[in-house]
Design a protein around this motif. Structure first.
Motif, PDB file in Angstrom:
ATOM      1  N   UNK A  30     -15.503 -25.765 -41.068  1.00 47.36           N
ATOM      2  CA  UNK A  30     -15.566 -26.580 -42.281  1.00 47.36           C
ATOM      3  C   UNK A  30     -14.258 -27.338 -42.526  1.00 47.36           C
ATOM      4  N   UNK A  31     -13.273 -27.178 -41.653  1.00 42.40           N
ATOM      5  CA  UNK A  31     -11.925 -27.647 -41.927  1.00 42.40           C
ATOM      6  C   UNK A  31     -11.539 -28.880 -41.104  1.00 42.40           C
ATOM      7  N   UNK A  32     -10.523 -29.584 -41.622  1.00 42.06           N
ATOM      8  CA  UNK A  32      -9.779 -30.564 -40.839  1.00 42.06           C
ATOM      9  C   UNK A  32      -8.298 -30.317 -41.111  1.00 42.06           C
ATOM     10  N   UNK A  33      -7.495 -30.326 -40.055  1.00 42.88           N
ATOM     11  CA  UNK A  33      -6.051 -30.067 -40.169  1.00 42.88           C
ATOM     12  C   UNK A  33      -5.281 -31.339 -39.838  1.00 42.88           C
ATOM     13  N   UNK A  79      -7.633 -29.113 -44.856  1.00 45.35           N
ATOM     14  CA  UNK A  79      -8.649 -29.451 -45.840  1.00 45.35           C
ATOM     15  C   UNK A  79      -9.952 -28.758 -45.464  1.00 45.35           C
ATOM     16  N   UNK A  80     -10.729 -28.385 -46.485  1.00 45.60           N
ATOM     17  CA  UNK A  80     -12.011 -27.725 -46.249  1.00 45.60           C
ATOM     18  C   UNK A  80     -13.105 -28.414 -47.047  1.00 45.60           C
ATOM     19  N   UNK A  81     -14.208 -28.713 -46.399  1.00 48.07           N
ATOM     20  CA  UNK A  81     -15.371 -29.364 -47.002  1.00 48.07           C
ATOM     21  C   UNK A  81     -16.152 -28.329 -47.806  1.00 48.07           C
ATOM     22  N   UNK A 135     -15.023 -18.757 -48.028  1.00 47.02           N
ATOM     23  CA  UNK A 135     -15.736 -19.744 -47.212  1.00 47.02           C
ATOM     24  C   UNK A 135     -14.785 -20.837 -46.709  1.00 47.02           C
ATOM     25  N   UNK A 136     -13.681 -21.056 -47.418  1.00 48.06           N
ATOM     26  CA  UNK A 136     -12.705 -22.047 -46.964  1.00 48.06           C
ATOM     27  C   UNK A 136     -12.018 -21.617 -45.671  1.00 48.06           C
ATOM     28  N   UNK A 137     -12.121 -20.339 -45.326  1.00 46.88           N
ATOM     29  CA  UNK A 137     -11.494 -19.854 -44.097  1.00 46.88           C
ATOM     30  C   UNK A 137     -12.297 -20.201 -42.849  1.00 46.88           C
ATOM     31  N   UNK A 138     -13.499 -20.699 -43.014  1.00 45.84           N
ATOM     32  CA  UNK A 138     -14.333 -21.039 -41.851  1.00 45.84           C
ATOM     33  C   UNK A 138     -13.771 -22.287 -41.188  1.00 45.84           C
ATOM     34  N   UNK A 139     -13.323 -22.144 -39.956  1.00 43.74           N
ATOM     35  CA  UNK A 139     -12.640 -23.238 -39.267  1.00 43.74           C
ATOM     36  C   UNK A 139     -13.547 -24.447 -39.100  1.00 43.74           C
TER      37      UNK A 139
END
Length: 349
Positions: A303-306, A203-205, A297-301
């Motif tokens: 900003x993410x939760x896995x 998921x990406x914020x 921008x969703x590729x920026x780690x």
């Protein structure tokens, strides 16, 4: 293109003893675009305030354990099967509540946790498909997806059954059903069968992603609208003789490139490569460039939760606030999920 908090690297002070301190101590604490390729290095400093806020969030009836920097929390202290009635007969009124006051308080706090953390999940929740539907209805009216096969007994549940013969093609960043005039507000996804390894969902914020854009990009996209089209992803499933009928039912729609979340008021990026054909009112080259930059921008780690799936895990995500990506790395194992989607509101700038 770099984040809004860009700076240049100042010359390091002269020293006769290199290697006596961490090189990072000489650099901008907020990070900067590095080298000829302008790769961003260093902290995403604009995440700090939201990360600190979420670390302090407390609720009366549930516990939320933060996972990512600005999104993701495990919800503990809730037994969904106990909150929901074991009576799965739809004629009985769908999910009669064992204790209305307690259950309503719990659902209210789950709603608030979803607004706060954007993605929340529950472990060890062995509920039935009927209970899944009943729980999802606590959050609003449910959609029926016109292109993806549903659970035979519960058409509100989209069923993703992937294995050696049917691969997972959801492994790209996207919001769900943005080709609808009113896209989903939330999704409730339940693990029916998971592989021993692989099959995570990321998921990406997208509010954090927006905040990290440069002022120049923010100015360029302000007021622009993107055209969303079901044909981008589902056109191959429609027979030629049925195309006119489907086009009448689901015409192309336009949504703001940057929309405002209806609950939190946060601005967020609302374009994706699955369903967006172009940005209205600008030439094709600029449209392509902006879509590629915004979706990247969703590729920026940071900003993410896995999320690592386990049996009987249930996840709720805010379809406006986050994009998601289902990792397709588990073949030939089988992965089965069921999803209920809650009708949202029309995106607004």
């Amino acid at each position: 293109m770099a984040s809004a908090a860009t700076s240049t690297v100042e010359a390091a002070p002269k020293t006769d003893r290199p290697g006596t301190q961490d090189p990072a101590a000489l650099l901008d604490v907020n990070g900067f675009p590095f080298g000829q390729f302008k790769s961003w290095v260093g902290p995403r400093a604009h995440l700090k305030a939201e990360r600190q806020r979420l670390a302090q969030v407390k609720y009366d009836h549930i516990e939320a354990v933060p996972q990512g920097a600005t999104l993701g929390a495990e919800i503990r202290g809730v037994n969904l099967a106990a909150v929901l009635s074991n009576d799965d007969d739809n004629s009985a009124g769908n999910a009669a509540i064992i204790n209305n006051d307690i259950s309503n308080d719990i659902v209210g706090e789950i709603r608030q946790a979803l607004a706060d953390f954007k993605v929340i999940f529950f472990r060890n929740q062995p509920i039935t498909s009927a209970q899944h539907v009943n729980f999802a209805k606590k959050f609003g009216d449910l959609e029926i997806h016109p292109f993806i096969t549903g659970n035979t007994d519960h058409p509100e549940l989209v069923r993703f059954e992937k294995g050696a013969d049917t691969g997972g093609f959801e492994n790209a960043w996207h919001h769900d059903v943005t080709w609808r005039e009113v896209p989903s507000g939330a999704a409730i996804l339940r693990a029916v069968q998971v592989p021993q390894t692989g099959g995570d969902t990321l998921f990406c914020d997208m509010a954090a992603a927006y905040d990290g854009l440069t002022d120049d990009i923010k100015s360029r996209v302000d007021g622009l609208h993107a055209i969303h089209d079901f044909m981008m992803a589902f056109g191959h499933t429609v027979a030629p003789d049925d195309l006119d009928d489907y086009r009448k039912r689901y015409p192309q729609v336009k949504h703001p490139v940057i929309c405002t979340h209806p609950t939190t008021g946060r601005k967020l990026i609302f374009v994706n490569r699955f369903f967006v054909s172009h940005i209205e009112g600008i030439d094709a080259a600029e449209s392509f460039e902006l879509i590629m930059h915004l979706t990247a921008q969703a590729d920026v780690v940071e900003y993410q939760y896995r999320l690592r799936w386990e049996p009987d895990t249930l996840v709720i995500w805010d379809n406006r606030a986050v994009q998601h990506y289902a990792a397709s790395d588990y073949l030939p194992d089988v992965r089965i999920m069921e999803r209920a989607s809650v009708v949202g509101t029309r995106p607004a700038a």
